[in-house]
Design an enzyme around this catalytic site. Structure first.
Site, mmCIF file in Angstrom:
data_model
loop_
_atom_site.group_PDB
_atom_site.id
_atom_site.type_symbol
_atom_site.label_atom_id
_atom_site.label_comp_id
_atom_site.label_asym_id
_atom_site.label_seq_id
_atom_site.Cartn_x
_atom_site.Cartn_y
_atom_site.Cartn_z
ATOM 1 N N GLY A 27 118.158 -72.097 90.263
ATOM 2 C CA GLY A 27 117.262 -71.748 89.347
ATOM 3 C C GLY A 27 115.912 -70.927 89.824
ATOM 4 O O GLY A 27 114.884 -71.363 89.397
ATOM 5 N N SER A 54 118.114 -77.619 91.662
ATOM 6 C CA SER A 54 117.960 -78.805 92.668
ATOM 7 C C SER A 54 116.445 -79.027 92.154
ATOM 8 O O SER A 54 115.830 -78.114 92.169
ATOM 9 C CB SER A 54 118.344 -78.450 93.998
ATOM 10 O OG SER A 54 117.584 -79.452 94.952
ATOM 11 N N LYS A 93 101.892 -51.416 87.918
ATOM 12 C CA LYS A 93 102.187 -50.971 89.222
ATOM 13 C C LYS A 93 102.942 -49.310 88.708
ATOM 14 O O LYS A 93 103.765 -49.164 87.941
ATOM 15 C CB LYS A 93 103.553 -51.807 89.854
ATOM 16 C CG LYS A 93 103.657 -50.987 90.940
ATOM 17 C CD LYS A 93 105.030 -51.759 91.662
ATOM 18 C CE LYS A 93 105.702 -51.334 92.964
ATOM 19 N NZ LYS A 93 106.704 -52.108 93.401
ATOM 20 N N VAL A 200 123.997 -80.077 94.290
ATOM 21 C CA VAL A 200 125.626 -79.330 94.716
ATOM 22 C C VAL A 200 125.613 -80.030 96.252
ATOM 23 O O VAL A 200 125.005 -79.850 97.331
ATOM 24 C CB VAL A 200 125.887 -77.968 94.683
ATOM 25 C CG1 VAL A 200 127.094 -77.896 95.127
ATOM 26 C CG2 VAL A 200 125.589 -77.533 93.367
ATOM 27 N N GLU A 357 109.814 -51.425 99.058
ATOM 28 C CA GLU A 357 110.214 -50.749 97.658
ATOM 29 C C GLU A 357 110.629 -51.801 96.755
ATOM 30 O O GLU A 357 110.892 -51.572 95.444
ATOM 31 C CB GLU A 357 111.472 -49.674 97.817
ATOM 32 C CG GLU A 357 110.970 -48.492 98.551
ATOM 33 C CD GLU A 357 110.228 -47.373 97.831
ATOM 34 O OE1 GLU A 357 109.947 -47.479 96.722
ATOM 35 O OE2 GLU A 357 109.610 -46.519 98.628
HETATM 36 C C1 LIG Z 1 109.538 -61.922 101.899
HETATM 37 C C2 LIG Z 1 110.119 -61.646 100.749
HETATM 38 C C3 LIG Z 1 109.632 -60.519 99.738
HETATM 39 C C4 LIG Z 1 110.315 -60.442 98.509
HETATM 40 N N1 LIG Z 1 109.487 -59.407 97.689
HETATM 41 C C5 LIG Z 1 110.233 -59.181 96.770
HETATM 42 C C6 LIG Z 1 109.372 -57.975 95.750
HETATM 43 O O1 LIG Z 1 108.535 -57.651 96.102
HETATM 44 N N2 LIG Z 1 110.264 -57.667 94.643
HETATM 45 C C7 LIG Z 1 111.663 -58.257 94.263
HETATM 46 O O2 LIG Z 1 112.088 -57.839 93.499
HETATM 47 N N3 LIG Z 1 112.111 -59.223 95.314
HETATM 48 C C8 LIG Z 1 111.633 -59.775 96.348
HETATM 49 N N4 LIG Z 1 112.112 -60.507 97.054
HETATM 50 C C9 LIG Z 1 113.322 -61.070 96.626
HETATM 51 C C10 LIG Z 1 113.139 -62.093 95.692
HETATM 52 O O3 LIG Z 1 112.075 -63.190 96.161
HETATM 53 C C11 LIG Z 1 114.544 -62.649 95.280
HETATM 54 O O4 LIG Z 1 115.152 -61.798 94.823
HETATM 55 C C12 LIG Z 1 114.418 -63.614 93.956
HETATM 56 O O5 LIG Z 1 113.137 -64.578 94.242
HETATM 57 C C13 LIG Z 1 115.456 -64.303 93.634
HETATM 58 O O6 LIG Z 1 115.826 -65.228 94.669
HETATM 59 P P1 LIG Z 1 117.149 -66.125 94.197
HETATM 60 O O7 LIG Z 1 116.890 -66.608 92.891
HETATM 61 O O8 LIG Z 1 118.321 -65.525 94.364
HETATM 62 O O9 LIG Z 1 116.818 -67.384 95.259
HETATM 63 P P2 LIG Z 1 116.068 -68.733 95.405
HETATM 64 O O10 LIG Z 1 114.749 -68.357 95.077
HETATM 65 O O11 LIG Z 1 116.226 -69.026 96.791
HETATM 66 O O12 LIG Z 1 116.678 -69.837 94.428
HETATM 67 C C14 LIG Z 1 117.621 -70.602 94.938
HETATM 68 C C15 LIG Z 1 117.783 -71.584 93.932
HETATM 69 O O13 LIG Z 1 119.107 -72.393 94.235
HETATM 70 C C16 LIG Z 1 118.903 -73.601 94.200
HETATM 71 N N5 LIG Z 1 119.706 -74.283 95.132
HETATM 72 C C17 LIG Z 1 119.966 -74.240 96.533
HETATM 73 N N6 LIG Z 1 120.607 -74.985 97.103
HETATM 74 C C18 LIG Z 1 121.083 -75.909 95.954
HETATM 75 C C19 LIG Z 1 122.099 -76.850 96.000
HETATM 76 N N7 LIG Z 1 122.456 -77.506 96.873
HETATM 77 N N8 LIG Z 1 122.155 -77.739 94.575
HETATM 78 C C20 LIG Z 1 121.467 -77.205 93.584
HETATM 79 N N9 LIG Z 1 120.761 -76.158 93.520
HETATM 80 C C21 LIG Z 1 120.377 -75.201 94.749
HETATM 81 C C22 LIG Z 1 117.475 -73.913 94.685
HETATM 82 O O14 LIG Z 1 117.053 -75.069 94.064
HETATM 83 C C23 LIG Z 1 116.828 -72.521 93.712
HETATM 84 O O15 LIG Z 1 116.558 -72.929 92.351
HETATM 85 C C24 LIG Z 1 111.562 -60.800 98.269
HETATM 86 C C25 LIG Z 1 112.070 -61.821 99.363
HETATM 87 C C26 LIG Z 1 111.428 -62.152 100.381
HETATM 88 C C27 LIG Z 1 112.313 -63.157 101.121
#
Ligand SMILES: Cc1cc2nc3c(=O)[nH]c(=O)nc-3n(C[C@H](O)[C@H](O)[C@H](O)COP(=O)(O)OP(=O)(O)OC[C@H]3O[C@@H](n4cnc5c(N)ncnc54)[C@H](O)[C@@H]3O)c2cc1C
Length: 508
Positions: A27, A54, A93, A200, A357
């Site tokens: 999430g 989670s 932006k 999970v 970017e």
């Molecule tokens: C330093 C940095 C800067 C960034 N800057 C940008 C930006 O400027 N612009 C941009 O577009 N993107 C940026 N990003 C990328 C952006 O942060 C991510 O693409 C975005 O937040 C999506 O993350 P996600 O949902 O894939 O993962 P996460 O936010 O990590 O979410 C993972 C989810 O999985 C769940 N989960 C994990 N393990 C389990 C389990 N065992 N059981 C149940 N649930 C679980 C967690 O609870 C969480 O809800 C950046 C990333 C980084 C590292």
């Protein structure tokens, strides 16, 4: 429909047995963007969408910048711009300023603008000017002089036209990523996405190698027809359970860590991200209504976390010892397959290029949209899986190449990091070919079209980067000539930009 716990999932599924089940695991922003789009496009096609997250595992919690493409996400879902922006501390932006990436005289800073309706004409002239500059003409070849949003930034104006039928510009946003996730979550749950909270702990595969079910910490077994892996860098379903290989970009991009800290909101904001080169990477400065986001993206081969934190704090004059500082490890690269068996990876679970970017959410959005399209076209089977995987990999590789170009063209000599970026970075054949065309004064626009890459970054973006970094042969003073026609054209453009800028309001 409100949040439900796993015990209720079966009850719910029994009531919806005729429906196909899609279970999103995770999430973060990716999970809730996926839930929103899947609900919008597939709930009327006999699909039930559920999202499990989670309570114990935090989201990555960063990602404050976007590309203009995200505007379509909100439009598709019918989300009002003013409403979501005010709830997510968002600002507009117009593009990104790159500071100190180049040391070449006259090119130590440039602005990468999003385009406007009047740019195509200026771009044509700018392109010709860069070719003249390669032929040793003394012409103005800095991109900041040619494009509307560069002028708007100079005048601290917002990219919102008061006369959109006359002139308009595309724009993106900065926002509080946590608040955006919460906003999308509330909305998706209200619209019928089933919300489950659990961890999970295991994944069961069927004999065919598909995911049959996932096991949770509360002892439940959750089944679905399609599983969307949004578990972030952990990539629990597709990489860990289905063993899809991951290709690292470590040879192309050296940064593998970041440190972030917020500082006070500025009294007046300029609608841009500022990316400033540092000793072993770069830092962002992102204006939100409630705070300024700062982060230093660096390579741990060249400095350690403590040094990076100190350098960041010093750069932004942060003396308050009690501020929250976050250190994040980044896994840079991509999966070999983003849709495998009955599992699709979206977000950090499928790969990450690095924040320069701000392309990650752009990739999230495109990946979900393309999955929905291919899944529908294949009559809800995996018929177009290979086509989809090829397309997503193509997108990753080309966006990566454009990001690599920033590092490759740096001219800093103050640290081993910047020298390594220039000399040791591995280039794809395509990027090498593009550089050869540019450096020989050839037609880069034609080359980029030949490579079919302009859907990711327009050729204007490539010209702006290369010219903005000052990648030109040295002027030979004894033979260089002025080009009167080019000078006249530039004067006309400058007049036009100044006059069109009046159609855009000043930022606060
Ligand atoms: C330093 C940095 C800067 C960034 N800057 C940008 C930006 O400027 N612009 C941009 O577009 N993107 C940026 N990003 C990328 C952006 O942060 C991510 O693409 C975005 O937040 C999506 O993350 P996600 O949902 O894939 O993962 P996460 O936010 O990590 O979410 C993972 C989810 O999985 C769940 N989960 C994990 N393990 C389990 C389990 N065992 N059981 C149940 N649930 C679980 C967690 O609870 C969480 O809800 C950046 C990333 C980084 C590292």
């Amino acid at each position: 429909m409100s949040t439900i716990y796993c015990s209720q999932y079966y009850e719910y599924m029994n009531q919806n047995q005729y429906k196909k089940q899609i279970l999103i695991v995770g999430g973060g922003t990716a999970g809730w963007m996926a839930a929103s789009l899947l609900q919008h496009h597939l709930s009327s096609q006999g699909f039930n969408i559920a999202l499990l997250e989670s309570d114990n595992i935090a989201t990555v919690g960063v990602g404050e910048g976007s590309t203009p493409y995200i505007k379509q996400f909100f439009q598709t879902l019918g989300i009002d711009e003013k409403e979501w922006m005010s709830k997510c501390d968002a600002t507009f932006k117009s593009g990104i300023t790159f500071k100190d990436w180049s040391t070449r005289k006259g090119f130590t800073q440039y602005f990468h603008p999003f385009t406007s309706s009047i740019d195509p004409e200026s771009y044509d002239i700018f392109r010709q000017v860069t070719h003249l500059r390669h032929k040793n003409f003394r012409v103005e070849s800095h991109p900041d002089q040619y494009f509307l949003q560069s002028e708007l930034i100079r005048q601290r104006r917002l990219p919102i036209s008061t006369q959109p039928s006359h002139v308009n510009s595309i724009y993106a946003y900065h926002f509080n990523a946590g608040k955006l996730g919460e906003y999308l979550k509330k909305r998706a749950i209200k619209l019928g996405v089933q919300h489950l909270i659990d961890d999970v702990i295991d994944v069961n595969l069927s004999l065919s190698g598909d995911i049959a079910s996932i096991m949770t910490a509360s002892g439940r077994e959750l089944k679905a027809d399609i599983f969307i892996d949004c578990t972030g860098f952990k990539s629990l379903l597709i990489e860990k359970a289905l063993k899809v290989p991951f290709t690292s970009f470590k040879d192309n991009l050296f940064n593998d860590a970041a440190v972030t800290v917020a500082s006070e909101a500025k009294n007046s904001y300029s609608p841009q991200t500022i990316s400033t080169a540092m000793t072993a990477g770069w830092r962002w400065d992102i204006p939100l209504t409630s705070r300024t986001g700062n982060g230093y993206v660096y390579s741990s081969d060249f400095i350690n976390a403590e040094q990076a934190e100190q350098e960041l704090k010093q750069a932004i004059n942060l003396t308050n010892a009690n501020v929250e500082v976050r250190h994040i490890k980044m896994k840079v690269g991509r999966l070999d397959k983003h849709w495998h068996k009955n599992c699709v990876a979206i977000g950090l679970s499928q790969g990450f290029i690095e924040p320069l970017e701000a392309t990650a959410l752009h990739i999230v959005q495109l990946s979900i949209e393309q999955f929905i399209e291919q899944y529908k076209q294949g009559s809800f089977t995996n018929k177009h899986q290979d086509f989809y995987n090829h397309g997503v990999n193509h997108m990753f590789e080309h966006i990566r190449d454009y990001i690599v170009l920033h590092y490759l063209t740096n001219s800093r000599n103050d640290s081993a990091y910047w020298r390594a970026c220039r000399h040791d970075i591995k280039l794809s054949d395509r990027l090498q070919a593009a550089m050869e065309v540019w450096c020989s004064g050839g037609d880069l626009d034609q080359e980029l079209h030949r490579q079919q890459v302009t859907q990711y970054y327009s050729s204007m973006s490539w010209y702006v980067l290369l010219a903005g970094m000052g990648i030109f042969p040295n002027i030979n003073s004894s033979t260089a000539q002025v080009h009167e026609q080019a000078d006249r054209e530039l004067n006309n453009i400058r007049t036009r930009l100044k006059s069109y800028a009046n159609f855009f309001p000043f930022s606060r």
